[in-house]
Design a protein around this motif. Structure first.
Motif, PDB file in Angstrom:
ATOM      1  N   GLU A 188       8.378  16.665   1.590  1.00 39.57           N
ATOM      2  CA  GLU A 188       8.184  17.870   2.332  1.00 39.57           C
ATOM      3  C   GLU A 188       8.480  17.307   3.699  1.00 39.57           C
ATOM      4  OE1 GLU A 188       7.595  21.219   1.242  1.00 39.57           O
ATOM      5  OE2 GLU A 188       7.764  20.669  -0.629  1.00 39.57           O
ATOM      6  N   ALA A 189       8.611  18.559   4.687  1.00 37.96           N
ATOM      7  CA  ALA A 189       8.817  18.417   6.059  1.00 37.96           C
ATOM      8  C   ALA A 189       7.435  18.830   6.717  1.00 37.96           C
ATOM      9  CB  ALA A 189       9.885  19.624   6.636  1.00 37.96           C
ATOM     10  N   GLY A 190       6.909  17.697   7.600  1.00 42.67           N
ATOM     11  CA  GLY A 190       5.899  17.880   8.414  1.00 42.67           C
ATOM     12  C   GLY A 190       6.141  18.919   9.455  1.00 42.67           C
ATOM     13  N   LYS A 191       5.408  19.584  10.088  1.00 41.06           N
ATOM     14  CA  LYS A 191       5.527  20.561  11.000  1.00 41.06           C
ATOM     15  C   LYS A 191       4.788  20.413  12.291  1.00 41.06           C
ATOM     16  CE  LYS A 191       6.563  24.059   7.630  1.00 41.06           C
ATOM     17  NZ  LYS A 191       6.233  23.206   6.496  1.00 41.06           N
ATOM     18  N   LEU A 192       5.083  20.962  13.326  1.00 42.13           N
ATOM     19  CA  LEU A 192       4.089  20.760  14.653  1.00 42.13           C
ATOM     20  C   LEU A 192       2.972  21.175  14.570  1.00 42.13           C
ATOM     21  CD1 LEU A 192       4.279  20.319  17.760  1.00 42.13           C
ATOM     22  CD2 LEU A 192       4.797  22.751  18.149  1.00 42.13           C
ATOM     23  N   GLY A 193       1.971  20.405  14.853  1.00 45.88           N
ATOM     24  CA  GLY A 193       0.448  20.576  14.578  1.00 45.88           C
ATOM     25  C   GLY A 193      -0.133  20.176  13.353  1.00 45.88           C
ATOM     26  N   ASP A 194       0.683  20.018  12.318  1.00 43.29           N
ATOM     27  CA  ASP A 194       0.010  19.293  11.262  1.00 43.29           C
ATOM     28  C   ASP A 194      -0.745  18.143  11.384  1.00 43.29           C
ATOM     29  OD1 ASP A 194       1.293  21.431   9.452  1.00 43.29           O
ATOM     30  OD2 ASP A 194       2.750  20.085   8.541  1.00 43.29           O
ATOM     31  N   VAL A 195      -1.699  18.009  10.736  1.00 47.18           N
ATOM     32  CA  VAL A 195      -2.599  16.889  10.906  1.00 47.18           C
ATOM     33  C   VAL A 195      -2.240  15.827   9.518  1.00 47.18           C
ATOM     34  CG1 VAL A 195      -4.809  15.804  10.558  1.00 47.18           C
ATOM     35  CG2 VAL A 195      -4.525  17.776  11.936  1.00 47.18           C
ATOM     36  N   ILE A 196      -1.649  14.764   9.604  1.00 48.60           N
ATOM     37  CA  ILE A 196      -1.270  13.943   8.454  1.00 48.60           C
ATOM     38  C   ILE A 196      -2.034  13.162   8.273  1.00 48.60           C
ATOM     39  CG2 ILE A 196       0.998  12.668   7.560  1.00 48.60           C
ATOM     40  CD1 ILE A 196       1.644  15.591   8.176  1.00 48.60           C
ATOM     41  N   THR A 197      -2.448  12.782   6.975  1.00 52.37           N
ATOM     42  CA  THR A 197      -3.391  11.583   6.837  1.00 52.37           C
ATOM     43  C   THR A 197      -2.378  10.976   5.842  1.00 52.37           C
ATOM     44  OG1 THR A 197      -5.158  13.443   6.410  1.00 52.37           O
ATOM     45  CG2 THR A 197      -5.335  11.228   5.237  1.00 52.37           C
ATOM     46  N   VAL A 198      -2.808   9.537   6.252  1.00 48.12           N
ATOM     47  CA  VAL A 198      -1.830   8.486   5.571  1.00 48.12           C
ATOM     48  C   VAL A 198      -3.133   7.499   4.761  1.00 48.12           C
ATOM     49  CG1 VAL A 198      -0.220   6.540   6.064  1.00 48.12           C
ATOM     50  CG2 VAL A 198      -0.333   8.677   7.569  1.00 48.12           C
ATOM     51  N   GLU A 199      -2.813   7.380   3.537  1.00 50.50           N
ATOM     52  CA  GLU A 199      -3.540   6.477   2.509  1.00 50.50           C
ATOM     53  C   GLU A 199      -2.871   5.417   1.996  1.00 50.50           C
ATOM     54  OE1 GLU A 199      -7.851   7.213   0.159  1.00 50.50           O
ATOM     55  OE2 GLU A 199      -6.123   8.983   0.008  1.00 50.50           O
ATOM     56  N   ALA A 200      -3.323   4.088   2.314  1.00 47.03           N
ATOM     57  CA  ALA A 200      -2.379   2.921   1.655  1.00 47.03           C
ATOM     58  C   ALA A 200      -3.832   2.511   0.828  1.00 47.03           C
ATOM     59  CB  ALA A 200      -2.249   1.947   2.865  1.00 47.03           C
ATOM     60  N   GLN A 201      -3.092   2.162  -0.385  1.00 50.10           N
ATOM     61  CA  GLN A 201      -4.014   1.507  -1.532  1.00 50.10           C
ATOM     62  C   GLN A 201      -3.196   0.222  -1.960  1.00 50.10           C
ATOM     63  OE1 GLN A 201      -7.185   2.562  -2.512  1.00 50.10           O
ATOM     64  NE2 GLN A 201      -6.901   0.437  -3.390  1.00 50.10           N
ATOM     65  N   GLU A 202      -4.022  -0.817  -2.057  1.00 49.21           N
ATOM     66  CA  GLU A 202      -3.398  -1.799  -2.794  1.00 49.21           C
ATOM     67  C   GLU A 202      -3.188  -1.861  -4.249  1.00 49.21           C
ATOM     68  OE1 GLU A 202      -4.357  -5.881  -1.158  1.00 49.21           O
ATOM     69  OE2 GLU A 202      -5.959  -5.718  -2.980  1.00 49.21           O
ATOM     70  N   GLU A 203      -2.070  -2.034  -4.954  1.00 52.69           N
ATOM     71  CA  GLU A 203      -1.793  -1.943  -6.386  1.00 52.69           C
ATOM     72  C   GLU A 203      -1.848  -3.131  -6.846  1.00 52.69           C
ATOM     73  OE1 GLU A 203      -1.938   0.971  -7.924  1.00 52.69           O
ATOM     74  OE2 GLU A 203      -1.839   1.977  -5.862  1.00 52.69           O
ATOM     75  N   GLY A 204      -1.617  -4.169  -6.414  1.00 45.30           N
ATOM     76  CA  GLY A 204      -1.689  -5.804  -7.075  1.00 45.30           C
ATOM     77  C   GLY A 204      -1.670  -6.753  -5.977  1.00 45.30           C
ATOM     78  N   LEU A 205      -2.536  -7.617  -6.055  1.00 46.23           N
ATOM     79  CA  LEU A 205      -2.610  -8.804  -5.151  1.00 46.23           C
ATOM     80  C   LEU A 205      -2.386 -10.051  -5.593  1.00 46.23           C
ATOM     81  CD1 LEU A 205      -3.207  -9.570  -2.073  1.00 46.23           C
ATOM     82  CD2 LEU A 205      -5.648  -9.447  -2.895  1.00 46.23           C
ATOM     83  N   LYS A 206      -1.507 -10.959  -5.455  1.00 45.76           N
ATOM     84  CA  LYS A 206      -1.497 -12.429  -5.975  1.00 45.76           C
ATOM     85  C   LYS A 206      -1.716 -13.422  -4.509  1.00 45.76           C
ATOM     86  CE  LYS A 206      -0.577 -11.103  -9.982  1.00 45.76           C
ATOM     87  NZ  LYS A 206      -1.570 -10.708 -11.035  1.00 45.76           N
ATOM     88  N   HIS A 207      -1.576 -14.451  -5.101  1.00 43.11           N
ATOM     89  CA  HIS A 207      -1.533 -15.342  -3.813  1.00 43.11           C
ATOM     90  C   HIS A 207      -0.661 -15.270  -2.692  1.00 43.11           C
ATOM     91  CE1 HIS A 207      -2.663 -19.453  -1.975  1.00 43.11           C
ATOM     92  NE2 HIS A 207      -1.109 -19.686  -2.129  1.00 43.11           N
ATOM     93  N   LYS A 208       0.787 -14.900  -3.228  1.00 37.10           N
ATOM     94  CA  LYS A 208       1.687 -14.854  -2.129  1.00 37.10           C
ATOM     95  C   LYS A 208       2.240 -13.309  -1.799  1.00 37.10           C
ATOM     96  CE  LYS A 208       2.345 -18.986  -0.393  1.00 37.10           C
ATOM     97  NZ  LYS A 208       1.977 -19.193   1.229  1.00 37.10           N
ATOM     98  N   ILE A 209       2.037 -12.576  -2.549  1.00 36.80           N
ATOM     99  CA  ILE A 209       2.645 -11.244  -2.898  1.00 36.80           C
ATOM    100  C   ILE A 209       1.288 -10.024  -2.998  1.00 36.80           C
ATOM    101  CG2 ILE A 209       4.194  -9.502  -4.009  1.00 36.80           C
ATOM    102  CD1 ILE A 209       5.616 -11.863  -2.585  1.00 36.80           C
ATOM    103  N   GLY A 210       1.560  -9.148  -2.229  1.00 37.79           N
ATOM    104  CA  GLY A 210       0.651  -7.985  -2.186  1.00 37.79           C
ATOM    105  C   GLY A 210       1.628  -6.709  -2.459  1.00 37.79           C
ATOM    106  N   VAL A 211       1.262  -5.562  -3.186  1.00 36.86           N
ATOM    107  CA  VAL A 211       1.974  -4.340  -3.483  1.00 36.86           C
ATOM    108  C   VAL A 211       1.086  -3.451  -3.273  1.00 36.86           C
ATOM    109  CG1 VAL A 211       3.298  -3.179  -5.102  1.00 36.86           C
ATOM    110  CG2 VAL A 211       3.534  -5.567  -5.468  1.00 36.86           C
ATOM    111  N   TYR A 212       1.654  -2.271  -2.314  1.00 38.09           N
ATOM    112  CA  TYR A 212       0.899  -1.418  -1.858  1.00 38.09           C
ATOM    113  C   TYR A 212       1.513  -0.013  -1.907  1.00 38.09           C
ATOM    114  CZ  TYR A 212      -1.733  -5.184   0.293  1.00 38.09           C
ATOM    115  OH  TYR A 212      -2.311  -6.374   0.434  1.00 38.09           O
ATOM    116  N   GLN A 213       0.911   1.191  -2.282  1.00 42.67           N
ATOM    117  CA  GLN A 213       1.409   2.769  -2.342  1.00 42.67           C
ATOM    118  C   GLN A 213       0.683   3.426  -1.102  1.00 42.67           C
ATOM    119  OE1 GLN A 213       3.631   4.092  -4.359  1.00 42.67           O
ATOM    120  NE2 GLN A 213       3.790   2.590  -6.171  1.00 42.67           N
ATOM    121  N   ILE A 214       1.254   3.927  -0.481  1.00 43.61           N
ATOM    122  CA  ILE A 214       0.896   4.795   0.656  1.00 43.61           C
ATOM    123  C   ILE A 214       1.268   6.338   0.404  1.00 43.61           C
ATOM    124  CG2 ILE A 214       1.102   5.116   3.251  1.00 43.61           C
ATOM    125  CD1 ILE A 214       1.934   1.832   1.513  1.00 43.61           C
TER     126      ILE A 214
END
Length: 146
Positions: A95-121
């Motif tokens: 969707e398109a954001g509009k002037l004055g919108d308050v946008i919330t951005v939430e990042a969540q770790e989905e997987g974590l290994k020794h060298k790699i992490g995967v995130y959904q935002i």
């Protein structure tokens, strides 16, 4: 560390990493990102869409959307105290954001290994409308941040 880390210690470390990162992040400051919460593998922030963030069609520029998601991704993947860098990211604009919108951005770790992490935002507006979905894969270096 000889004993398992407490949840409180992990949150305090994530907060310290956030403070260090944002202290030197002029671009996130320019975007007006306000971090609401950080924790191990997690970040929630928000920003308000300003006139200088709009594209030629008067909608939120995709680069601003991407950058805000990337900042949340960076805070979440570095929250464990090891310097992490993005390997690959994708974004779907819904969707398109509009002037004055308050946008919330939430990042969540989905997987974590020794060298790699995967995130959904997820990016949503003040009405709960999903604006964009961002997925990031991070490479975890051996460099300790703190």
């Amino acid at each position: 560390m000889s004993q398992p880390e407490t949840a409180n210690a992990a949150v305090l470390r994530a907060e310290a990493v956030k403070n260090l990162m944002l202290q030197h992040d002029s671009f996130s400051q320019w975007l007006g990102l306000e971090v609401e919460e950080v924790g191990p593998g997690y970040c929630r922030l928000h920003f308000t869409v300003r006139p200088d963030m709009l594209n030629g069609f008067r909608a939120l520029h995709g680069g601003v959307t991407f950058s805000a998601a990337d900042s949340a991704f960076a805070l979440a993947c570095n929250s464990h105290g090891r310097q992490s860098v993005g390997l690959t990211v994708t974004i779907d604009y819904l969707e398109a954001g509009k002037l004055g919108d308050v946008i919330t951005v939430e990042a969540q770790e989905e997987g974590l290994k020794h060298k790699i992490g995967v995130y959904q935002i997820q990016l949503t507006n003040q009405h709960g409308v999903l604006i964009a979905l961002f997925k990031g894969t991070a490479y975890r270096t051996s460099n300790e941040i703190l």
